[in-house]
Design an enzyme around this catalytic site. Structure first.
Site, mmCIF file in Angstrom:
data_model
loop_
_atom_site.group_PDB
_atom_site.id
_atom_site.type_symbol
_atom_site.label_atom_id
_atom_site.label_comp_id
_atom_site.label_asym_id
_atom_site.label_seq_id
_atom_site.Cartn_x
_atom_site.Cartn_y
_atom_site.Cartn_z
ATOM 1 C CB SER A 236 -0.979 -2.980 7.703
ATOM 2 O OG SER A 236 0.210 -2.659 8.386
ATOM 3 C CE LYS A 281 -0.145 -4.374 11.922
ATOM 4 N NZ LYS A 281 -0.457 -4.315 10.487
#
Length: 348
Positions: A236, A281
């Site tokens: 990611s 996140k």
């Protein structure tokens, strides 16, 4: 009598101590996905042997995986930014060691893709070095079970060296089902070898080694780029590493003093893909003071809706998380590297 009372008190205290320790420490077989950290990519990237010294930050964001104990499970109730997973849901059939090994490979692959995408965008030269096939899984019926491990890189079979995984697979297909083969492979930078028979692969109706594999490559740019993400795993960070590498090889000041965070996989052609745990996140980026957050704006196709009718893409999940946090951080949808670069250039 007095002795018995004292003994009972001691045993009672020990029992209570054991219960307390178990409440805080005993594994439940579950894991919690929680907000991780937001890390400045410049500390991990060197171009021509140098870190980026421009003002501002390009932050990759992570999630944390915490062992579920009675205490952590109870504490997570009602928390919008902590999710409970069973080991099966999180890791599939892999054990924790195999799971994190695959995550490390995913990070390495993301770094290679980042270099290719950044150098292509900057019109700089790079080459791809083929290292072999990376072992992602070994089936239980494989004759190479306990000989090969997840993370090994096969470099040759019967002395035959190949240039990609397809060549390797075609070579194995040509072997007689009673054949015994010898493979050479790398593990922890050491050359090793193992021999074994082919086994029947029920799902493919043919014989093979009984392994799941993928290409293991290394992208080498000019000027040279080195990325070392330490213990951070997964794919990611691809987008944010690409922005960091591009800003250095193209000598572009994308940060302009700002704190910019984001997430998303990256393909060599610059396509940005979705990731898991984006809400956590967003939380990590907000805590670190980011003013911009790039979120993959992945298309929701009919096939996805058929598989998961309630699917919500990364961008809209990020918007929901930002709303819950009451953050002023701007959530920016991106489908490609160009989207992110254009936004940063226009908003300097």
């Amino acid at each position: 009598m007095k002795f018995n009372k004292t003994r009972n008190k001691v045993f009672g205290a020990i029992f209570i101590f054991i219960i307390v320790v178990a409440f805080f420490m005993m594994p439940t077989g579950y894991y919690l996905e929680v907000p991780g950290t937001a890390e400045d990519t410049s500390q991990f990237v060197k171009v021509a042997g140098k870190h980026d010294k421009k003002k501002g930050n390009l932050l990759l964001t992570t999630v944390g995986i915490v062992t579920g104990t009675p205490f952590t499970m109870l504490k997570s109730l009602g928390n919008n930014f902590e999710t409970v997973y069973s080991q099966q849901d999180l890791m599939g059939d892999e054990n924790s060691q195999q799971y994190f090994q695959v995550q490390r490979y995913a990070m390495k692959s993301a770094q290679n893709n980042a270099i290719q995408a950044a150098y292509s965008k900057a019109d700089k030269q790079f080459t791809k070095k083929y290292l072999g096939v990376y072992v992602l899984n070994v089936t239980d019926n494989s004759d190479f079970k306990n000989k090969l491990e997840v993370g090994d890189t096969i470099t040759s079979i019967n002395g035959y060296h190949f240039n990609n995984a397809d060549q390797f697979i075609k070579y194995v297909k040509k072997q007689d089902k009673h054949s015994k083969v010898k493979i050479n492979f790398m593990r922890d930078d050491k050359q090793k070898s193992a021999s074994g028979k082919l086994v029947k692969l029920p799902s493919l109706k043919r014989y093979g080694l009984g392994i799941t594999l993928t290409d293991n490559t290394e992208a080498v740019g000019n000027p040279p780029t080195k990325i070392n993400a330490g213990n951070i795993g997964g794919p990611s960070a691809g987008l944010m590493f690409t922005l960091q590498v591009y800003s250095q090889v193209a000598n572009k000041d994308l940060k302009a003093g700002r704190t910019i965070a984001g997430t998303g996989t990256i393909d060599p052609d610059g396509t940005v893909g979705p990731i898991g745990g984006i809400e956590k996140k967003v939380y990590a980026a907000s805590e670190e003071g980011a003013t911009i957050f790039f979120a993959p704006d992945d298309p929701v196709t009919k096939e996805i809706k058929k598989y998961d009718p309630h699917y919500v893409n990364n961008y809209h999940l990020a918007l929901r998380a930002a709303k819950k946090l009451h953050t002023k951080m701007k959530i920016v949808p991106v489908k490609s590297l160009n989207d992110a670069i254009n936004y940063l250039e226009k908003t300097k």
